[in-house]
Design an enzyme around this catalytic site. Structure first.
Site, short mmCIF file in Angstrom:
data_model
loop_
_atom_site.label_atom_id
_atom_site.label_comp_id
_atom_site.label_asym_id
_atom_site.label_seq_id
_atom_site.Cartn_x
_atom_site.Cartn_y
_atom_site.Cartn_z
N THR A 9 0.84 -1.20 0.00
CA THR A 9 0.00 0.00 0.00
C THR A 9 0.88 1.25 0.00
O THR A 9 1.86 1.32 0.75
CB THR A 9 -0.88 0.01 1.27
N SER A 190 6.16 5.66 -1.04
CA SER A 190 7.39 4.86 -1.19
C SER A 190 8.13 4.64 0.12
O SER A 190 9.35 4.54 0.14
CB SER A 190 8.33 5.49 -2.23
N ARG A 191 7.38 4.60 1.22
CA ARG A 191 7.94 4.33 2.56
C ARG A 191 8.90 5.43 3.06
O ARG A 191 9.64 5.21 4.01
CB ARG A 191 8.69 2.98 2.60
N LEU A 192 8.89 6.61 2.38
CA LEU A 192 9.74 7.70 2.87
C LEU A 192 8.91 8.55 3.84
O LEU A 192 8.56 9.70 3.56
CB LEU A 192 10.28 8.53 1.69
#
Ligand SMILES: Cc1cc2nc3c(=O)[nH]c(=O)nc-3n(C[C@H](O)[C@H](O)[C@H](O)COP(=O)(O)O)c2cc1C
Length: 214
Positions: A9, A190-192
């Protein structure tokens, strides 16, 4: 493998900048709690309490936040429970608010101690009678042969306190966690993700704010 374990996700574009935060982290927490209430998060005040036993083994469970103010974060519980025993042995605890539907998480680290008897009395007076009777009937964290035993005890305490106010059991109380770290996490693409953490050395010191890598 189950589909849900393979999902990637994306957590979206809503960011969290230093300038977005209120100076007081407890005020900032209350603002996010109001956002969770407005977004109709189920039990927005539910938090995962992490404790460590005298043997160093960790354990966690959900409890409901009852107050957050300059003095700390408060919840009510049975002080003779596993969590009660553990926080007496080791006052360092964590509180985690999992507001996944808002792509948010708050983690509080601090020291826990029972509140004064008079404050516990005020919380007790605010409880529905059924919950008060259950607190007498349940030796929280202890094994029980079957549910019937608990229901029978409820009947016994209902009879014992019939027509009268239910007094607070001596082992029931409230706990205050005095925070030394409060981290606000906002999920990003993007998990940042954004992680902004307020920290202080002790309750008398000023808060400092730092960003941490996601
Ligand atoms: C949504 C939710 C709210 C809960 N709220 C409380 C609470 O406020 N106080 C409490 O003692 N237990 C609460 N519980 C039960 C605890 O998670 C736990 O089962 C219980 O306190 C015994 O924990 P212990 O054996 O680790 O001490 C709640 C559980 C859930 C799922």
């Amino acid at each position: 493998m189950s589909e849900s374990l393979r999902r990637h996700t994306d957590y979206g574009q809503v960011g969290l900048d230093e300038a977005d935060l209120l100076r007081d982290p407890v005020e900032q927490f209350l603002a996010w709690l109001r956002d969770a209430e407005s977004a109709e998060v189920f039990e927005p005040n539910a938090m995962v309490l992490g404790t460590v036993g005298a043997d160093g083994a960790p354990s966690s469970r959900t409890v409901l936040l009852r107050a957050a103010n300059p003095a700390g974060f408060e919840f009510v519980t049975t002080l003779s429970s596993r969590k009660g025993r553990e926080l007496r042995a080791q006052s360092g605890v964590s509180l985690l608010f999992p507001w996944y539907s808002l792509r948010r998480q708050v983690i509080v680290l601090g020291d826990a101690a029972p509140v004064a008897e008079s404050e516990a009395d005020a919380y007790w007076a605010d409880r529905p009678r059924g919950s008060q009777i259950s607190a007498w009937a349940s030796e929280q964290s202890e094994p029980v042969a079957d549910r019937g035993v608990l229901e029978q005890r409820v009947g016994e305490y209902e009879a014992r306190f019939s027509g009268a106010d239910v007094p607070r059991p001596p082992q029931w109380g409230a706990v205050r966690v005095v925070p030394r770290s409060i981290e606000f996490w906002q999920g990003r693409s993007s998990r940042l993700h954004d992680r902004l953490r307020f920290e202080r050395a002790d309750a008398m010191s000023a808060w400092t704010l730092r960003r941490f890598q996601p």
